[in-house]
Motif scaffolding. Structure first.
Motif, PDB file in Angstrom:
ATOM      1  N   GLU A 174      61.867  40.870  46.459  1.00 39.93           N
ATOM      2  CA  GLU A 174      60.443  41.217  46.564  1.00 39.93           C
ATOM      3  C   GLU A 174      59.647  39.968  46.885  1.00 39.93           C
ATOM      4  O   GLU A 174      60.096  38.841  46.611  1.00 39.93           O
ATOM      5  CB  GLU A 174      59.921  41.777  45.225  1.00 39.93           C
TER       6      GLU A 174
ATOM      7  N   SER B 107      52.515  40.205  44.361  1.00 35.72           N
ATOM      8  CA  SER B 107      52.036  41.414  45.006  1.00 35.72           C
ATOM      9  C   SER B 107      50.639  41.156  45.568  1.00 35.72           C
ATOM     10  O   SER B 107      50.004  40.152  45.218  1.00 35.72           O
ATOM     11  CB  SER B 107      51.992  42.551  43.987  1.00 35.72           C
TER      12      SER B 107
ATOM     13  N   SER C 183      47.987  42.349  44.737  1.00 33.12           N
ATOM     14  CA  SER C 183      47.005  42.269  43.653  1.00 33.12           C
ATOM     15  C   SER C 183      47.086  40.943  42.907  1.00 33.12           C
ATOM     16  O   SER C 183      46.235  40.661  42.068  1.00 33.12           O
ATOM     17  CB  SER C 183      47.232  43.422  42.671  1.00 33.12           C
ATOM     18  N   GLY C 184      48.123  40.168  43.195  1.00 31.58           N
ATOM     19  CA  GLY C 184      48.274  38.880  42.522  1.00 31.58           C
ATOM     20  C   GLY C 184      49.277  38.878  41.399  1.00 31.58           C
ATOM     21  O   GLY C 184      49.547  37.839  40.801  1.00 31.58           O
ATOM     22  N   GLY C 185      49.816  40.032  41.110  1.00 34.25           N
ATOM     23  CA  GLY C 185      50.788  40.102  40.020  1.00 34.25           C
ATOM     24  C   GLY C 185      52.128  39.510  40.415  1.00 34.25           C
ATOM     25  O   GLY C 185      52.537  39.577  41.569  1.00 34.25           O
ATOM     26  N   GLY C 186      52.770  38.900  39.461  1.00 27.81           N
ATOM     27  CA  GLY C 186      54.091  38.356  39.721  1.00 27.81           C
ATOM     28  C   GLY C 186      55.111  39.465  39.910  1.00 27.81           C
ATOM     29  O   GLY C 186      54.959  40.567  39.402  1.00 27.81           O
ATOM     30  N   SER C 187      56.156  39.143  40.654  1.00 28.71           N
ATOM     31  CA  SER C 187      57.218  40.138  40.869  1.00 28.71           C
ATOM     32  C   SER C 187      58.152  40.208  39.682  1.00 28.71           C
ATOM     33  O   SER C 187      58.920  41.156  39.566  1.00 28.71           O
ATOM     34  CB  SER C 187      58.013  39.768  42.115  1.00 28.71           C
ATOM     35  N   TYR C 188      58.121  39.205  38.823  1.00 30.01           N
ATOM     36  CA  TYR C 188      59.020  39.056  37.671  1.00 30.01           C
ATOM     37  C   TYR C 188      60.463  38.846  38.097  1.00 30.01           C
ATOM     38  O   TYR C 188      61.361  38.841  37.272  1.00 30.01           O
ATOM     39  CB  TYR C 188      58.914  40.247  36.702  1.00 30.01           C
TER      40      TYR C 188
ATOM     41  N   GLY D  64      55.671  34.946  37.940  1.00 33.11           N
ATOM     42  CA  GLY D  64      54.819  35.659  36.998  1.00 33.11           C
ATOM     43  C   GLY D  64      55.148  35.320  35.558  1.00 33.11           C
ATOM     44  O   GLY D  64      54.424  35.731  34.652  1.00 33.11           O
ATOM     45  N   VAL D  65      56.226  34.602  35.350  1.00 36.09           N
ATOM     46  CA  VAL D  65      56.611  34.225  33.987  1.00 36.09           C
ATOM     47  C   VAL D  65      56.732  32.707  33.871  1.00 36.09           C
ATOM     48  O   VAL D  65      56.070  32.077  33.042  1.00 36.09           O
ATOM     49  CB  VAL D  65      57.937  34.905  33.570  1.00 36.09           C
TER      50      VAL D  65
ATOM     51  N   ASP E 149      53.067  31.811  35.124  1.00 35.88           N
ATOM     52  CA  ASP E 149      51.926  32.356  34.388  1.00 35.88           C
ATOM     53  C   ASP E 149      52.067  32.240  32.871  1.00 35.88           C
ATOM     54  O   ASP E 149      51.070  32.169  32.159  1.00 35.88           O
ATOM     55  CB  ASP E 149      51.735  33.835  34.746  1.00 35.88           C
TER      56      ASP E 149
ATOM     57  N   LYS F 282      40.747  35.778  35.843  1.00 36.13           N
ATOM     58  CA  LYS F 282      40.275  35.350  34.535  1.00 36.13           C
ATOM     59  C   LYS F 282      40.809  33.948  34.293  1.00 36.13           C
ATOM     60  O   LYS F 282      41.944  33.658  34.638  1.00 36.13           O
ATOM     61  CB  LYS F 282      40.789  36.280  33.450  1.00 36.13           C
TER      62      LYS F 282
ATOM     63  N   ARG G  92      48.775  30.522  40.815  1.00 42.91           N
ATOM     64  CA  ARG G  92      48.269  31.889  40.703  1.00 42.91           C
ATOM     65  C   ARG G  92      47.770  32.351  42.054  1.00 42.91           C
ATOM     66  O   ARG G  92      47.399  31.564  42.896  1.00 42.91           O
ATOM     67  CB  ARG G  92      47.136  31.960  39.677  1.00 42.91           C
TER      68      ARG G  92
ATOM     69  N   ARG H 282      43.892  38.579  42.990  1.00 49.76           N
ATOM     70  CA  ARG H 282      44.235  39.987  42.883  1.00 49.76           C
ATOM     71  C   ARG H 282      44.036  40.659  44.223  1.00 49.76           C
ATOM     72  O   ARG H 282      43.209  40.253  45.001  1.00 49.76           O
ATOM     73  CB  ARG H 282      43.352  40.668  41.852  1.00 49.76           C
TER      74      ARG H 282
END
Ligand SMILES: [Zn+2]
Lengths: 323, 113
Positions: free
Chosen positions: B15, B19, B21-26, B37-38, B41, B96, B110, B113
């Motif tokens: 992946e 994403s 939206s800014g989220g990590g793929s993990y 993301g871990v 973040d 945030k 980061r 989003r």
């Protein structure tokens, strides 16, 4: 039989959990966090790859008797000429027979006769053994105990119970739990003296490990059906498994799946992202998980940073509401 | 479609690391072990820091479950990323303000989003 004497076959019960020697220290407790939160790069990876998660096993009990070498060194001829010698040989044969048979086993019960404030637990064993019942309000908190005579017919009275309450208990000897079960006391005072019909006994180790799920907990599907990228699971487990004391990768994946089920039941805080990814957080335990749109797990861990979940993207959703 | 790791240039990520939206793929990069993301973040480790440590460790293959590609050449792969840039694309600030991680390495990259 004198008090305290334990037949050799009772001691040779390595497959049973011991009340007194069980250590339930979860695997690698705390160590995973230290590894992960070391904030180092691949050095940390190398440590994690070494897989240094301590496995905690209950101490093995050992067959302490008969001591065969001692008996074999006994002068056989002279023993045959004397009563004591005959006894020694006879004991040796009996002991060998007993060890071959294996551990003490329950032959009947346990049955429970309950009143609002007391319960009498009965069971029988195939050989004489001690009598002990541990009981409490949860399988993981059998904090009270009752004892009885040594023998094959075991009776123990559990005093001071609360009416209308479910109790869990384990029967066995002072050292070993042989079976577990539960019963409910009737409310005051009508149904006193009724005989409970307990559910079939569960294996003794379910209470000893303290990892038994609630009776109504759903059974996790196979890992391949719950984990999104199965090839990556060993890496997620190596890095985060210690957060949940997972004993192996499948256990870790199963816990992640159960976490989602609990989130739906309890309505844990959750966010749904634009791409369908669901992020769930339990403020109480600190557990966080992310799932694909199809519900398969992407990762499952306990963030070390406050506000981690708050910073995740997505729209808050109530998982209790059918989508 | 596979994606490239911004730390080690491994081209086989399942992946995109982030994403839209800014989220990590993990996803944990099977090559260098960075978890998007871990590691950033939550652990507060930057791409540069991780890459530096990974290189210092000799660029070992990380994953236990994903095998290294046949003929995998860590140095040739690493040359791609080091020739492109010495640091990952500058991440945009998070929506945030993130509280600093418990250690002093600094906040991770980061994306918006
Ligand atoms: Zn990488």
């Amino acid at each position: 039989m004198r008090q305290g004497f334990v037949p050799p076959r009772l001691r040779h019960t390595c497959c049973l959990k011991s009340f007194d020697t069980l250590e339930d220290r979860p695997a690698g407790e705390g160590e995973g966090r230290r590894l992960k939160k070391g904030r180092t790069g691949p050095t940390n990876i190398a440590i994690a790859k070494a897989g240094k998660f301590n496995k905690a096993f209950p101490r093995r009990c050992e067959a302490r008797w008969p001591r065969v070498p001692f008996v074999s060194m006994y002068p056989i001829r002279s023993s045959l000429r004397s009563v004591s010698g005959l006894c020694a040989v006879g004991c040796f044969v009996l002991c060998l027979f007993a060890v071959r048979l294996g551990a003490v086993e329950i032959t009947e019960g346990p049955t429970v006769e309950v009143s609002p404030t007391n319960a009498v637990v009965r069971w029988t064993t195939d050989v004489p053994a001690g009598t002990r019942v541990r009981f409490g309000l949860a399988t993981t908190a059998l904090t009270s105990r009752a004892e009885g005579e040594v023998g094959t017919a075991h009776v123990a009275t559990l005093p001071g119970l609360r009416p209308g309450t479910t109790y869990h208990f384990a029967v066995g000897t002072a050292r070993f739990a042989l079976a577990t079960n539960s019963f409910a006391t009737p409310g005051l005072p009508a149904a006193a003296g009724t005989v409970a019909t307990p559910t079939p006994p569960k294996p003794a180790d379910t209470i000893a490990t303290g990892k038994t799920a609630a009776p109504a907990a759903p059974r996790p599907p196979p890992t391949r059906a719950t984990w999104a990228n199965v090839a990556s699971l060993p890496d997620h487990f190596a890095r985060h498994g210690a957060d949940f004391h997972a004993k192996d990768a499948d256990d870790y994946a199963a816990q992640a799946w159960l976490f989602l089920q609990r989130a739906k039941t309890d309505g844990l805080p959750a966010k749904r992202d634009d791409d369908g990814v669901l992020r769930v957080f339990d403020p109480k335990s600190g557990a966080f998980a992310a799932y694909n749109r199809d519900g398969k797990t992407k990762t499952y861990f306990k963030p070390g940073r406050r506000g981690y979940f708050d910073d995740q993207p997505g729209t808050r959703v109530d998982l209790r509401t059918p989508r | 479609m596979n994606h490239s790791c911004p730390i080690c240039a491994y081209p086989g990520l399942e992946e995109p690391p982030r994403s839209p939206s800014g989220g990590g793929s993990y996803e944990i990069c099977p090559c260098c072990g960075f978890q998007f993301g871990v590691t950033d973040d939550d652990d507060g480790v930057s791409y540069d820091t991780w890459r530096l440590h990974w290189a210092e460790e000799g660029m070992p293959w990380f994953s236990r479950g994903v095998p290294a590609p046949a003929g995998w050449d860590a140095r040739a792969q690493f040359a791609k990323v080091s020739s492109k840039t010495s640091s990952p694309p500058a991440p945009k600030p998070a929506p945030k303000p993130a509280k600093p991680g418990p250690t002093a390495i600094g906040p991770g990259p980061r994306r918006p989003r």
